[in-house]
Design a protein around this motif. Structure first.
Motif, PDB file in Angstrom:
ATOM      1  N   LEU A 169       0.823  -1.217   0.000  1.00  0.00           N
ATOM      2  CA  LEU A 169       0.000   0.000   0.000  1.00  0.00           C
ATOM      3  C   LEU A 169       0.853   1.262   0.000  1.00  0.00           C
ATOM      4  N   ALA A 170       2.080   1.135   0.528  1.00  0.00           N
ATOM      5  CA  ALA A 170       2.959   2.311   0.573  1.00  0.00           C
ATOM      6  C   ALA A 170       3.375   2.763  -0.823  1.00  0.00           C
ATOM      7  N   THR A 171       3.169   1.898  -1.821  1.00  0.00           N
ATOM      8  CA  THR A 171       3.507   2.303  -3.196  1.00  0.00           C
ATOM      9  C   THR A 171       2.468   3.282  -3.751  1.00  0.00           C
ATOM     10  N   GLN A 172       1.369   3.445  -3.048  1.00  0.00           N
ATOM     11  CA  GLN A 172       0.286   4.291  -3.562  1.00  0.00           C
ATOM     12  C   GLN A 172       0.546   5.762  -3.264  1.00  0.00           C
ATOM     13  N   GLU A 173       0.401   6.550  -4.313  1.00  0.00           N
ATOM     14  CA  GLU A 173       0.607   7.999  -4.173  1.00  0.00           C
ATOM     15  C   GLU A 173      -0.337   8.592  -3.129  1.00  0.00           C
ATOM     16  N   GLY A 174      -1.544   8.045  -3.058  1.00  0.00           N
ATOM     17  CA  GLY A 174      -2.555   8.616  -2.157  1.00  0.00           C
ATOM     18  C   GLY A 174      -2.321   8.333  -0.685  1.00  0.00           C
ATOM     19  N   ALA A 175      -1.337   7.480  -0.380  1.00  0.00           N
ATOM     20  CA  ALA A 175      -1.113   7.122   1.025  1.00  0.00           C
ATOM     21  C   ALA A 175      -0.274   8.194   1.724  1.00  0.00           C
ATOM     22  N   GLY A 176      -0.694   8.574   2.924  1.00  0.00           N
ATOM     23  CA  GLY A 176       0.034   9.588   3.688  1.00  0.00           C
ATOM     24  C   GLY A 176       0.865   8.990   4.810  1.00  0.00           C
ATOM     25  N   TYR A 177       0.417   7.867   5.333  1.00  0.00           N
ATOM     26  CA  TYR A 177       1.122   7.281   6.468  1.00  0.00           C
ATOM     27  C   TYR A 177       0.889   5.766   6.472  1.00  0.00           C
ATOM     28  N   ILE A 178       1.946   5.007   6.247  1.00  0.00           N
ATOM     29  CA  ILE A 178       1.834   3.538   6.219  1.00  0.00           C
ATOM     30  C   ILE A 178       3.000   2.956   7.015  1.00  0.00           C
ATOM     31  N   VAL A 179       2.681   2.301   8.122  1.00  0.00           N
ATOM     32  CA  VAL A 179       3.750   1.698   8.926  1.00  0.00           C
ATOM     33  C   VAL A 179       3.326   0.319   9.423  1.00  0.00           C
ATOM     34  N   ARG A 180       4.316  -0.450   9.862  1.00  0.00           N
ATOM     35  CA  ARG A 180       4.013  -1.720  10.533  1.00  0.00           C
ATOM     36  C   ARG A 180       4.583  -1.664  11.938  1.00  0.00           C
ATOM     37  N   ARG A 181       3.781  -2.124  12.897  1.00  0.00           N
ATOM     38  CA  ARG A 181       4.235  -2.234  14.276  1.00  0.00           C
ATOM     39  C   ARG A 181       3.842  -3.621  14.790  1.00  0.00           C
ATOM     40  N   SER A 182       4.250  -3.909  16.020  1.00  0.00           N
ATOM     41  CA  SER A 182       3.943  -5.215  16.596  1.00  0.00           C
ATOM     42  C   SER A 182       3.405  -5.030  18.010  1.00  0.00           C
ATOM     43  N   LEU A 183       2.612  -6.003  18.448  1.00  0.00           N
ATOM     44  CA  LEU A 183       2.009  -5.905  19.787  1.00  0.00           C
ATOM     45  C   LEU A 183       2.604  -6.943  20.735  1.00  0.00           C
ATOM     46  N   GLU A 234       7.560 -12.401  17.552  1.00  0.00           N
ATOM     47  CA  GLU A 234       8.897 -11.804  17.494  1.00  0.00           C
ATOM     48  C   GLU A 234       9.835 -12.658  16.637  1.00  0.00           C
ATOM     49  N   GLN A 235       9.778 -13.971  16.860  1.00  0.00           N
ATOM     50  CA  GLN A 235      10.762 -14.834  16.212  1.00  0.00           C
ATOM     51  C   GLN A 235      10.403 -15.199  14.766  1.00  0.00           C
ATOM     52  N   ASN A 236       9.113 -15.274  14.465  1.00  0.00           N
ATOM     53  CA  ASN A 236       8.716 -15.759  13.139  1.00  0.00           C
ATOM     54  C   ASN A 236       8.058 -14.721  12.250  1.00  0.00           C
ATOM     55  N   MET A 237       7.238 -13.883  12.833  1.00  0.00           N
ATOM     56  CA  MET A 237       6.522 -12.918  11.984  1.00  0.00           C
ATOM     57  C   MET A 237       7.398 -11.720  11.613  1.00  0.00           C
ATOM     58  N   ILE A 238       8.105 -11.187  12.609  1.00  0.00           N
ATOM     59  CA  ILE A 238       8.880  -9.962  12.334  1.00  0.00           C
ATOM     60  C   ILE A 238       9.932 -10.168  11.231  1.00  0.00           C
ATOM     61  N   PRO A 239      10.597 -11.321  11.169  1.00  0.00           N
ATOM     62  CA  PRO A 239      11.559 -11.499  10.071  1.00  0.00           C
ATOM     63  C   PRO A 239      10.902 -11.397   8.688  1.00  0.00           C
ATOM     64  N   TYR A 240       9.649 -11.863   8.591  1.00  0.00           N
ATOM     65  CA  TYR A 240       8.980 -11.788   7.287  1.00  0.00           C
ATOM     66  C   TYR A 240       8.283 -10.447   7.103  1.00  0.00           C
ATOM     67  N   PHE A 241       7.708  -9.947   8.204  1.00  0.00           N
ATOM     68  CA  PHE A 241       6.964  -8.680   8.169  1.00  0.00           C
ATOM     69  C   PHE A 241       7.720  -7.647   9.011  1.00  0.00           C
ATOM     70  N   PRO A 242       8.760  -7.029   8.459  1.00  0.00           N
ATOM     71  CA  PRO A 242       9.603  -6.155   9.274  1.00  0.00           C
ATOM     72  C   PRO A 242       8.844  -4.940   9.822  1.00  0.00           C
ATOM     73  N   ILE A 243       9.200  -4.569  11.046  1.00  0.00           N
ATOM     74  CA  ILE A 243       8.619  -3.364  11.643  1.00  0.00           C
ATOM     75  C   ILE A 243       9.316  -2.174  11.019  1.00  0.00           C
ATOM     76  N   ASN A 244       8.528  -1.332  10.405  1.00  0.00           N
ATOM     77  CA  ASN A 244       9.166  -0.239   9.674  1.00  0.00           C
ATOM     78  C   ASN A 244       8.148   0.849   9.351  1.00  0.00           C
ATOM     79  N   ASP A 245       8.670   2.016   8.985  1.00  0.00           N
ATOM     80  CA  ASP A 245       7.834   3.071   8.411  1.00  0.00           C
ATOM     81  C   ASP A 245       7.980   2.953   6.906  1.00  0.00           C
ATOM     82  N   PHE A 246       6.886   2.732   6.201  1.00  0.00           N
ATOM     83  CA  PHE A 246       6.990   2.544   4.751  1.00  0.00           C
ATOM     84  C   PHE A 246       6.648   3.817   3.989  1.00  0.00           C
ATOM     85  N   LYS A 247       5.825   4.614   4.600  1.00  0.00           N
ATOM     86  CA  LYS A 247       5.538   5.909   3.979  1.00  0.00           C
ATOM     87  C   LYS A 247       5.076   6.858   5.084  1.00  0.00           C
ATOM     88  N   VAL A 248       5.756   7.968   5.221  1.00  0.00           N
ATOM     89  CA  VAL A 248       5.372   8.942   6.243  1.00  0.00           C
ATOM     90  C   VAL A 248       5.390  10.321   5.597  1.00  0.00           C
TER      91      VAL A 248
END
Ligand SMILES: Cc1ncc(C[n+]2csc(CCOP(=O)(O)OP(=O)(O)O)c2C)c(N)n1
Ligand code: SF4
Lengths: 257, 370
Positions: A169-183, A234-248
């Motif tokens: 979704l961060a590839t979309q011009e219309g996006a203003g804020y796209i990030v991934r976090r973990s709980l 932490e051990q399995n999901m984060i390696p595939y789905f990195p916590i990051n800011d993709f578009k800010v």
């Protein structure tokens, strides 16, 4: 030093109703709900917010928030939110969707909403499976991961690869804020809350589509106790789905809150 | 107001604007597209909401969201697009929200063609989406009626918290006729007590169609049905022509009804006592009127631009009291008045009961077209 006046430093957010949730013990849906309510409280948005619940374990999210709420067909929450936001542009509209809802049946609606730069906020719960229907494979199920519909583990040859929604979704011009976090731990929960805050700030400022993907646990369907489930994120999901800011959006990047 | 030469799709769009339409969501599909194109200019001009959605799924769910806020909202489409909207319609019905939908039918099934047809009768009148729900269905036969029924659609939708569908075939969407548009109504300023517009100084409100407890779901089903009984009592509309002394009756809706009227006039000119009943509300269906005609006539001919969908509803009213005949042109073909006149002759010349189902008999005569 011990004083005789006690101060409450941790209380239930005003916009979280008193109802006990129906979520399984240890499920992080509840944490995500609380974070959203805290942010709505802090920003003073109770009277102007309209939530859109989706189809999944969070279908009854509207029972737990003390503001106006509607409930969408499976995957269609971004379209419903669009309908609301377009006629009430001064209101705050957010959807709360799982990964089956958003990244499978609702992929069309979410990409289109992001593409239009729809000024809505999406809280996206990625728990790597279809929770409500009993743990089937989702678009986010990890390679090799066993689910009730990938009993031998997800075979990427025949069942494809997990979709990295935030990145897409961060590839979309219309996006203003796209990030991934973990709980999965207190530090990450605090970071998740800040991201949710920034997503709503994006909407308040009219800066376009905002989405926070939250890596979330489903101890029931993963067949784990709650603590192991958090560790598994932490051990399995984060390696595939990195916590990051993709578009800010630059305005949000420079925001100090 | 004066009459203007108006194209059906444009006339409906402008009628909706004048009826106080606040938001439109749609997706292009022939033969309805001019409606969307017209509103893409007209709505923003007036500061109102227009969105070209990503699909009909998107469109109907945008309509659903907007309807939750209590605004006058509408979408439009044609047969294949309407099929995609069925999920949303079921949810809207289950949430008991007012919504107006225009279906400009084309030929099918499948992708079919873009020629005029009445193939969506069953899907629209008898559900299409899952569950027990009852949309109000209005069927215009000319452009003036399309305008008037579009305005009425918004009032009925709000009065009964119901889906109202204006059902017409592509020829009505595409053709031009002189018609008079209604005066511009002011936009609504107050909103119903159920609208979710932000809980400003009040308790929260919720819109949902999920009732996990079957007892609550059943209550909702019964409430919806009760409301439908009210609709059936108050809102049946139809047009009758030459029925006072009619020995034979033709029944058709929309364009089929209009073509049948020409045939009925021709039959009258020949001295045949034939009349026409044209249902304007397909739901609620003019069942009592048809029952009465069944008792007083020597035969009924149903004319449709499909393979006999309303036919079943007519037969349910007639209950075998008089012979029922059928003539249809499915697939995107508009029957000619002369074809219908031949069918009227067949009916008036043939006395007594028919052998077998009217659809089967019609199909036997249609083999020449296969
Ligand atoms: C049209 C439709 N198809 C299928 C379903 C069944 N269904 C209910 S919830 C769900 C999956 C939800 O999973 P997810 O979005 O990942 O949310 P979670 O339950 O994991 O929080 C499915 C397939 C449905 N309700 N509607
Ligand atoms: S099934 Fe999974 S996602 Fe659903 S409530 Fe239980 S733990 Fe949470």
């Amino acid at each position: 030093m011990v004083t005789d006046t006690e101060i409450t430093v941790y209380h239930r957010p005003a916009t979280l109703t008193d109802l006990g949730t129906h979520y399984c013990p240890g499920c992080t849906h509840g944490i995500a709900h609380r974070l959203v309510a805290e942010v709505i409280d802090e920003m003073g948005l109770r009277e102007t917010t309209i939530g859109v619940a989706s189809v999944g374990c969070s279908v009854f999210a509207y029972n737990y928030f003390d503001f106006d709420f509607v409930q969408a067909p499976h995957g269609r929450a971004p379209a419903m939110a669009t309908g609301i936001k377009r006629v009430l542009s001064d209101r705050i509209v957010f959807t709360y969707q799982g990964d089956g809802d958003l990244a499978s049946i609702g992929m069309g609606e979410i990409v289109a909403a992001a593409g239009r730069g729809e000024n809505i906020t999406v809280i996206f719960i990625n728990n790597a499976n279809y929770g409500m229907t009993g743990g089937q494979m989702a678009p986010t199920t990890l390679p090799g991961m066993k689910t009730t519909s990938s009993p031998n583990g997800r075979d990427v040859e025949s069942q494809g690869y997990p979709i990295r929604t935030a990145e897409l979704l961060a590839t979309q011009e219309g996006a203003g804020y796209i990030v991934r976090r973990s709980l999965h731990d207190p530090k990450n929960i605090r970071l998740a809350k800040k991201a949710i805050r920034l997503a709503f700030e994006t909407q308040v400022r009219g800066l376009g589509f905002s989405l926070v993907e939250l890596l979330s646990s489903c101890p029931t369907n993963w067949g784990m106790d709650p603590v192991d489930a958090l560790r598994w994120i932490e051990q399995n999901m984060i390696p595939y789905f990195p916590i990051n800011d993709f578009k800010v959006h630059p305005v949000i990047a420079s925001l100090r809150i | 107001m004066v009459k203007e030469l108006l194209k059906g799709n444009i006339a409906i769009a402008e009628a909706a604007v004048r009826a106080g339409l606040q938001a439109y969501f749609g997706y292009p599909i022939t033969p309805q597209t001019e409606l969307l194109e017209y509103l893409s200019k007209r709505m923003p001009e007036l500061g109102r909401t227009f969105v070209q959605a990503e699909s009909e799924l998107g469109a109907i769910n945008m309509v659903y969201g907007a309807a939750c806020t209590g605004v006058r909202v509408m979408s439009s489409s044609s047969s294949p697009g309407i099929s995609l909207m069925m999920e949303g319609l079921s949810y809207i019905a289950g949430t008991e929200l007012p919504v107006v939908l225009i279906d400009v039918m084309r030929g099918g099934p499948g992708l079919g063609n873009i020629a005029p047809s009445q193939q969506d009768y069953n899907q629209i009148v008898h559900g299409g989406g899952h569950g027990d729900y009852y949309p109000i269905v209005l069927a215009p036969a000319n452009i003036q009626e399309a305008i008037d029924l579009t305005v009425l659609a918004f009032d009925l939708a709000e009065k009964y918290r119901s889906i109202v569908i204006v059902l017409l075939d592509g020829s009505l969407g595409q053709m031009m006729e002189p018609a008079e548009l209604p005066p511009m109504q002011p936009l609504r300023e107050s909103y119903p007590e159920w609208a979710t517009r932000g809980a400003i100084g009040r308790e929260r409100r919720i819109h949902t169609s999920i009732y996990l407890n079957p007892v609550e779901q059943e209550k909702t089903n019964l409430r919806i049905l009760q409301r439908w009984q009210e609709v059936k009592k108050n809102e049946v509309r139809y047009k009758s022509y030459f029925l006072e002394d009619a020995e034979y009756v033709v029944i058709g809706f929309g364009t089929a009804g209009r073509v049948a009227l020409s045939a009925v006039r021709a039959a009258r000119a020949e001295g045949n006592k034939v009349g026409l009943l044209r249902p304007v509300t397909l739901a609620p269906f003019p069942a009592q009127q048809i029952e009465a005609l069944a008792g007083s006539s020597k035969g009924i001919l149903v004319v449709e631009m499909n393979s006999g969908q309303m036919l079943d509803d007519v037969m349910a009213c007639v209950k075998g009291r008089t012979p029922v005949h059928f003539y249809g042109r499915p697939g995107g073909i508009v029957p000619l008045p002369d074809e219908v006149l031949v069918e009227i002759h067949r009916m008036t010349e043939k006395s007594g009961r028919l052998n077998g189902h009217p659809r089967d008999q019609w199909l036997e005569r249609m083999v020449q077209h296969i």
